[in-house]
Design a protein around this motif. Structure first.
Motif, short mmCIF file in Angstrom:
data_model
loop_
_atom_site.label_atom_id
_atom_site.label_comp_id
_atom_site.label_asym_id
_atom_site.label_seq_id
_atom_site.Cartn_x
_atom_site.Cartn_y
_atom_site.Cartn_z
N MET A 1 -9.86 -2.63 -7.02
CA MET A 1 -9.90 -1.62 -5.84
C MET A 1 -11.41 -1.56 -5.52
N TYR B 1 -5.54 -7.17 -10.43
CA TYR B 1 -5.74 -6.38 -9.33
C TYR B 1 -7.50 -5.96 -9.40
N LEU C 1 -4.69 7.41 -5.16
CA LEU C 1 -5.25 6.44 -6.12
C LEU C 1 -4.95 7.16 -7.41
N GLN C 2 -4.88 8.42 -7.74
CA GLN C 2 -4.40 8.86 -9.31
C GLN C 2 -2.89 8.22 -9.19
N GLU D 1 -1.31 -0.31 -13.79
CA GLU D 1 -1.17 -0.45 -15.31
C GLU D 1 0.19 -0.73 -15.93
N ARG E 1 -3.27 3.84 -9.46
CA ARG E 1 -3.79 3.42 -10.67
C ARG E 1 -2.89 2.83 -12.05
#
Length: 358
Positions: free
Chosen positions: A249, A247, A227-228, A235, A231
């Protein structure tokens, strides 16, 4: 490795010798008990003599196990050990009777009772010692064969693990350039179009790569680390097409520590951007749903983009998803599934169902 080298290794030598001495003393005690009915001297003398015979047989067996270091081709070491034990038995009993005879007494062979005792003791030693040595050799060879089989199995497992690691590194190397080149191509398109957002995107990309590149070279990752990576990627993509990409999550907190191959989630998201959102004139939405269900973890990426074309439906997964499936199978085997389905109205859903390993 030869049996000689195995036998000569210091590790386990004391334990092996102790076992042999214990077996020799137990058998000597048994022989002494059997001969008490025909032995006319004291039982202590009988047990002492049978113990000496058992220990001498053990010493001969161990000596010829390592000496001489090399033998003629026609002579097997196990045969030398058995013969040595057999030859030593009458010699040992003879020395026992000779040394136990008083100086002023006649030789033992001139005394019928003592000669009878020597005969019984020698016969028992010849009957038991060589066969016991042969049985020990058979057990030793079986143990050696089991050890060799285990060593070969461990070596094969290590080679398979090394091959697996090499395959994973190869597949991971295919992923990293694939992602980086696509991202740089997006920046190049903004620069060519003279977009005022090009500088902002480039700065964001530089910061993103500082964090992302180390992740691309790790042997495994977690959902949290993925996820790091995802994301900032989304962006960046939203900066490139702010009116065409949305989007969301939805991540189960209990799934954050689940392990997976690096860039698993990134590959799914990038596939949705590249094949779903980019080809669609009106763009679309990407939903990331990650849920842990007991011992399983389900990662689902859904987009409302262009959907599957007829050629894609015929050919199946693309390059990115095909590589991802191979990487997942290398790690999880047949316990993982990657499914690609068309959306109800438009778009595509890609789902990875894998073990929830932490």
């Amino acid at each position: 490795m030869s049996e000689l080298a195995t036998a000569a290794r210091p590790a386990g030598f004391i334990a092996k010798t102790s076992r042999r001495v214990a077996v020799a003393l137990i058998m000597s005690t048994g022989v002494g008990l059997l001969m008490t009915g025909v032995w006319r001297s004291s039982p202590s003398s009988l047990f002492l003599r049978t113990s000496i015979i058992g220990l001498s047989a053990t010493a001969a067996f161990g000596l010829f196990e390592v000496w001489p270091r090399s033998l003629p081709r026609w002579l097997q070491r196990w045969a030398l050990q058995v013969i040595a034990v057999g030859v030593l038995m009458p010699v040992t009993t003879l020395l026992i009777y000779v040394l136990s005879t008083r100086h002023d007494a006649p030789p033992f062979w001139s005394d019928p009772s003592r000669l009878n005792g020597w005969t019984h003791l020698t016969f028992a030693a010849l009957l038991l010692a060589p066969w016991t040595a042969l049985a020990a050799i058979v057990r030793q060879k079986e143990a050696f064969a089991r050890g060799q089989t285990l060593a070969f199995t461990l070596e094969r497992s290590e080679l398979e693990r090394q091959a697996l690691d090499a395959r994973l590194r190869l597949l991971q190397a295919q992923v990293a350039p694939h992602f980086l080149f696509n991202t740089l191509a997006n920046v190049q398109a903004l620069v060519d179009a003279g977009s005022p957002h090009a500088s902002v995107v480039l700065r964001s990309l530089t910061a993103y790569l500082r964090a992302a590149v180390p992740l691309l070279h790790e042997s495994d990752a977690t959902i949290e680390r993925e996820l790091q990576l995802v994301r900032p990627y989304l962006e960046l993509m939203q900066m490139r097409m702010p009116d065409r990409l949305q989007y969301a999550m939805n991540v189960d907190p209990s799934a954050l520590k689940v392990r997976c191959p690096p860039t698993t989630l990134l590959t799914l998201v990038e596939n949705a951007v590249r094949h779903g959102i980019d080809p669609s004139e009106e763009g679309g939405r990407i939903d990331i749903d990650i849920e842990r269900l007991g011992e399983r973890c389900v990662v689902r990426v859904t987009d409302t983009g262009a959907g599957l074309h007829h050629d894609q439906e015929a050919s199946g997964l693309g390059t990115g998803l095909t590589t991802l499936r191979e990487r997942l199978q290398l790690v999880f085997g047949d316990t993982v599934q990657l499914r690609l389905t068309s959306g109800a109205r438009r778009g595509v859903a890609v789902e990875v169902d894998m073990p929830a390993q932490t």
